[in-house]
Design a protein around this motif. Structure first.
Motif, PDB file in Angstrom:
ATOM      1  N   PRO A 153      54.989  54.252 -59.773  1.00 18.12           N
ATOM      2  CA  PRO A 153      53.955  54.976 -59.021  1.00 18.12           C
ATOM      3  C   PRO A 153      54.481  55.423 -57.658  1.00 18.12           C
ATOM      4  CG  PRO A 153      53.045  52.986 -60.006  1.00 18.12           C
ATOM      5  CD  PRO A 153      54.533  52.924 -60.206  1.00 18.12           C
ATOM      6  N   GLY A 154      54.217  56.683 -57.311  1.00 16.31           N
ATOM      7  CA  GLY A 154      54.662  57.232 -56.026  1.00 16.31           C
ATOM      8  C   GLY A 154      53.496  57.811 -55.251  1.00 16.31           C
ATOM      9  N   GLN A 155      53.554  57.721 -53.936  1.00 17.24           N
ATOM     10  CA  GLN A 155      52.473  58.240 -53.095  1.00 17.24           C
ATOM     11  C   GLN A 155      52.717  59.714 -52.768  1.00 17.24           C
ATOM     12  OE1 GLN A 155      50.737  55.634 -50.116  1.00 17.24           O
ATOM     13  NE2 GLN A 155      50.887  57.256 -48.597  1.00 17.24           N
ATOM     14  N   ILE A 156      51.660  60.512 -52.927  1.00 13.59           N
ATOM     15  CA  ILE A 156      51.738  61.958 -52.731  1.00 13.59           C
ATOM     16  C   ILE A 156      50.506  62.419 -51.960  1.00 13.59           C
ATOM     17  CG2 ILE A 156      51.684  64.189 -53.944  1.00 13.59           C
ATOM     18  CD1 ILE A 156      53.240  62.840 -56.200  1.00 13.59           C
ATOM     19  N   LEU A 157      50.674  63.425 -51.113  1.00 13.33           N
ATOM     20  CA  LEU A 157      49.553  64.012 -50.376  1.00 13.33           C
ATOM     21  C   LEU A 157      49.007  65.220 -51.133  1.00 13.33           C
ATOM     22  CD1 LEU A 157      50.699  63.971 -46.632  1.00 13.33           C
ATOM     23  CD2 LEU A 157      48.907  62.588 -47.675  1.00 13.33           C
ATOM     24  N   THR A 158      47.686  65.255 -51.323  1.00  9.50           N
ATOM     25  CA  THR A 158      47.054  66.397 -51.970  1.00  9.50           C
ATOM     26  C   THR A 158      46.874  67.536 -50.966  1.00  9.50           C
ATOM     27  OG1 THR A 158      44.833  65.564 -51.462  1.00  9.50           O
ATOM     28  CG2 THR A 158      45.832  64.854 -53.529  1.00  9.50           C
ATOM     29  N   LYS A 159      46.302  68.641 -51.450  1.00  8.65           N
ATOM     30  CA  LYS A 159      46.110  69.812 -50.587  1.00  8.65           C
ATOM     31  C   LYS A 159      45.196  69.496 -49.414  1.00  8.65           C
ATOM     32  CE  LYS A 159      44.674  74.666 -50.768  1.00  8.65           C
ATOM     33  NZ  LYS A 159      44.160  75.748 -51.640  1.00  8.65           N
ATOM     34  N   ASP A 160      44.182  68.637 -49.629  1.00  2.00           N
ATOM     35  CA  ASP A 160      43.278  68.250 -48.542  1.00  2.00           C
ATOM     36  C   ASP A 160      43.767  67.002 -47.809  1.00  2.00           C
ATOM     37  OD1 ASP A 160      42.879  66.940 -50.910  1.00  2.00           O
ATOM     38  OD2 ASP A 160      40.720  66.787 -50.732  1.00  2.00           O
ATOM     39  N   LYS A 161      45.069  66.733 -47.891  1.00  3.46           N
ATOM     40  CA  LYS A 161      45.744  65.681 -47.109  1.00  3.46           C
ATOM     41  C   LYS A 161      45.267  64.276 -47.446  1.00  3.46           C
ATOM     42  CE  LYS A 161      47.944  68.977 -45.087  1.00  3.46           C
ATOM     43  NZ  LYS A 161      49.316  69.284 -45.546  1.00  3.46           N
ATOM     44  N   LYS A 162      44.920  64.049 -48.708  1.00  2.00           N
ATOM     45  CA  LYS A 162      44.545  62.705 -49.125  1.00  2.00           C
ATOM     46  C   LYS A 162      45.722  62.068 -49.855  1.00  2.00           C
ATOM     47  CE  LYS A 162      39.583  63.516 -49.582  1.00  2.00           C
ATOM     48  NZ  LYS A 162      38.426  63.530 -50.513  1.00  2.00           N
ATOM     49  N   PRO A 163      46.129  60.863 -49.431  1.00  3.83           N
ATOM     50  CA  PRO A 163      47.232  60.196 -50.128  1.00  3.83           C
ATOM     51  C   PRO A 163      46.758  59.597 -51.445  1.00  3.83           C
ATOM     52  CG  PRO A 163      46.401  58.809 -48.354  1.00  3.83           C
ATOM     53  CD  PRO A 163      45.628  60.088 -48.284  1.00  3.83           C
ATOM     54  N   ILE A 164      47.500  59.831 -52.507  1.00  2.62           N
ATOM     55  CA  ILE A 164      47.169  59.250 -53.813  1.00  2.62           C
ATOM     56  C   ILE A 164      48.429  58.672 -54.434  1.00  2.62           C
ATOM     57  CG2 ILE A 164      45.205  60.762 -54.288  1.00  2.62           C
ATOM     58  CD1 ILE A 164      47.036  62.446 -56.052  1.00  2.62           C
ATOM     59  N   LEU A 165      48.211  57.648 -55.267  1.00  3.93           N
ATOM     60  CA  LEU A 165      49.302  57.062 -56.040  1.00  3.93           C
ATOM     61  C   LEU A 165      49.311  57.705 -57.416  1.00  3.93           C
ATOM     62  CD1 LEU A 165      49.012  53.268 -55.147  1.00  3.93           C
ATOM     63  CD2 LEU A 165      50.764  54.876 -54.391  1.00  3.93           C
ATOM     64  N   VAL A 166      50.450  58.270 -57.804  1.00  4.12           N
ATOM     65  CA  VAL A 166      50.566  58.980 -59.076  1.00  4.12           C
ATOM     66  C   VAL A 166      51.487  58.202 -60.003  1.00  4.12           C
ATOM     67  CG1 VAL A 166      51.212  61.135 -60.199  1.00  4.12           C
ATOM     68  CG2 VAL A 166      50.195  61.183 -57.922  1.00  4.12           C
ATOM     69  N   ASP A 167      50.997  57.964 -61.211  1.00  8.45           N
ATOM     70  CA  ASP A 167      51.768  57.247 -62.223  1.00  8.45           C
ATOM     71  C   ASP A 167      51.933  58.184 -63.418  1.00  8.45           C
ATOM     72  OD1 ASP A 167      53.032  55.364 -63.680  1.00  8.45           O
ATOM     73  OD2 ASP A 167      51.302  54.061 -63.992  1.00  8.45           O
ATOM     74  N   ASN A 168      53.170  58.475 -63.816  1.00  8.99           N
ATOM     75  CA  ASN A 168      53.381  59.425 -64.903  1.00  8.99           C
ATOM     76  C   ASN A 168      54.511  58.959 -65.825  1.00  8.99           C
ATOM     77  OD1 ASN A 168      54.605  60.718 -62.159  1.00  8.99           O
ATOM     78  ND2 ASN A 168      56.093  60.825 -63.824  1.00  8.99           N
ATOM     79  N   TYR A 169      54.595  59.604 -66.985  1.00  8.52           N
ATOM     80  CA  TYR A 169      55.675  59.290 -67.925  1.00  8.52           C
ATOM     81  C   TYR A 169      56.277  60.594 -68.445  1.00  8.52           C
ATOM     82  CZ  TYR A 169      52.415  60.398 -71.732  1.00  8.52           C
ATOM     83  OH  TYR A 169      51.533  61.028 -72.572  1.00  8.52           O
ATOM     84  N   THR A 170      57.514  60.492 -68.941  1.00 11.27           N
ATOM     85  CA  THR A 170      58.250  61.658 -69.439  1.00 11.27           C
ATOM     86  C   THR A 170      58.816  61.350 -70.817  1.00 11.27           C
ATOM     87  OG1 THR A 170      58.903  62.201 -67.169  1.00 11.27           O
ATOM     88  CG2 THR A 170      60.120  63.272 -68.958  1.00 11.27           C
TER      89      THR A 170
END
Length: 288
Positions: free
Chosen positions: A73-90
């Motif tokens: 999981p990595g922290q990313i800022l959305t367009k409205d500047k909210k930090p979110i944790l994103v968990d993804n798979y490939t």
């Protein structure tokens, strides 16, 4: 004789070693890359027995099937500047084993390159979308997944790592622990404001409906009373006409009839009546 036997044994052993060192088996679902002094010279994909130069060449194995890599999981800022944790798979596979060996050398090395490309693409794409849209719109989430898949596939193809990206999917988007409570409190406040507005609108609509119903009831009652008075007046008028007509035909009989009706009312429940004996009322009772 003994020396001859010994040489034969050594020769057989040497032939066995050379034969064993020159053969290798390719199994289903794997690549065998033949290396000569550490350099990949050819790839064998078909299952079966194959040969190489002993002592000079060796082999390494890579998976041929599709693999799944789950990013941390990595922290990313959305367009409205909210930090979110994103968990993804490939989901990915090795498409060119020789290029893969030359560039990243191992499956773990390939996964590292994929992780970097996916993180960069996810960060770029989600920074263009507001948080509420990300968590509430499945269609938008699906579009983002497709765009990220294409973006990562192009990036790795450009770097020529010998890998193929099948699919990239965001599993979960969540708030960091430090931000959760404040966001939850704001969400609760927003929902309470919406609920209060709905209640206020409901009360106002209730008052309108009650007022309209009361006004309608008052109008109906007034109309009913007016109609009742009109009907009573018409009845009394009709009764007066009937009484006058009857009285005009035979006044004496009409007086007698009215007197008898009064007797019916007066003599109910066996009352005691004191009247003068000479009165007309008494004469009729006595039959005189």
């Amino acid at each position: 004789m003994k020396r001859k036997n010994w040489l034969i044994t050594v020769g057989i052993a040497l032939l066995f070693v050379l034969g064993a060192g020159s053969m290798f088996i390719v199994k289903e679902g794997e690549y065998k890359i033949v290396l000569r002094f550490g350099e990949a010279i050819r790839t064998v994909e078909e299952p079966g027995l194959n040969f190489k130069l002993p002592f000079v060449e060796n082999t390494t194995t890579l998976p041929k099937y599709q693999m799944t890599f789950e990013s941390n999981p990595g922290q990313i800022l959305t367009k409205d500047k909210k930090p979110i944790l994103v968990d993804n798979y490939t989901i990915w596979r090795i498409s060119n084993a020789e290029k893969f060996i030359r560039t990243v050398n191992s499956v773990s090395g390939g996964a590292q390159r994929i992780d970097e490309a996916v993180y960069n693409s996810v960060r770029r794409k989600l920074s263009e979308v507001e948080y509420d849209v990300i968590i509430s719109e499945n269609t938008v989430r699906g579009n983002i997944n497709d765009e990220i898949t294409q973006d990562v596939a192009l990036a790795l193809k450009r770097d020529d790592y010998g890998v193929e990206i099948i699919d990239v999917r965001i599993k979960r988007t969540d708030l960091p622990e430090s931000n959760k409570q404040s966001v939850y409190n704001r969400m609760i406040s927003d929902r309470q404001s919406i609920a209060a507005r709905y209640l206020s609108e409901g009360d106002e609509e209730s008052r309108k409906i009650t007022s309209k119903a009361d006004r309608t009831a008052t109008e109906l009652l007034a109309q009913a009373e007016a109609d009742a008075k009109k009907i009573v007046a018409e009845g009394e008028q009709q009764a007066a006409i009937i009484y006058n007509t009857a009285y005009g035909k035979d006044p004496a009989f009409y007086n007698l009839y009215r007197t008898l009706e009064s007797y019916t009312v007066t003599l109910q429940n066996d009352p005691v009546i004191m009247i003068p004996i000479e009165s007309e009322y008494a004469k009729i009772l006595l039959g005189k």
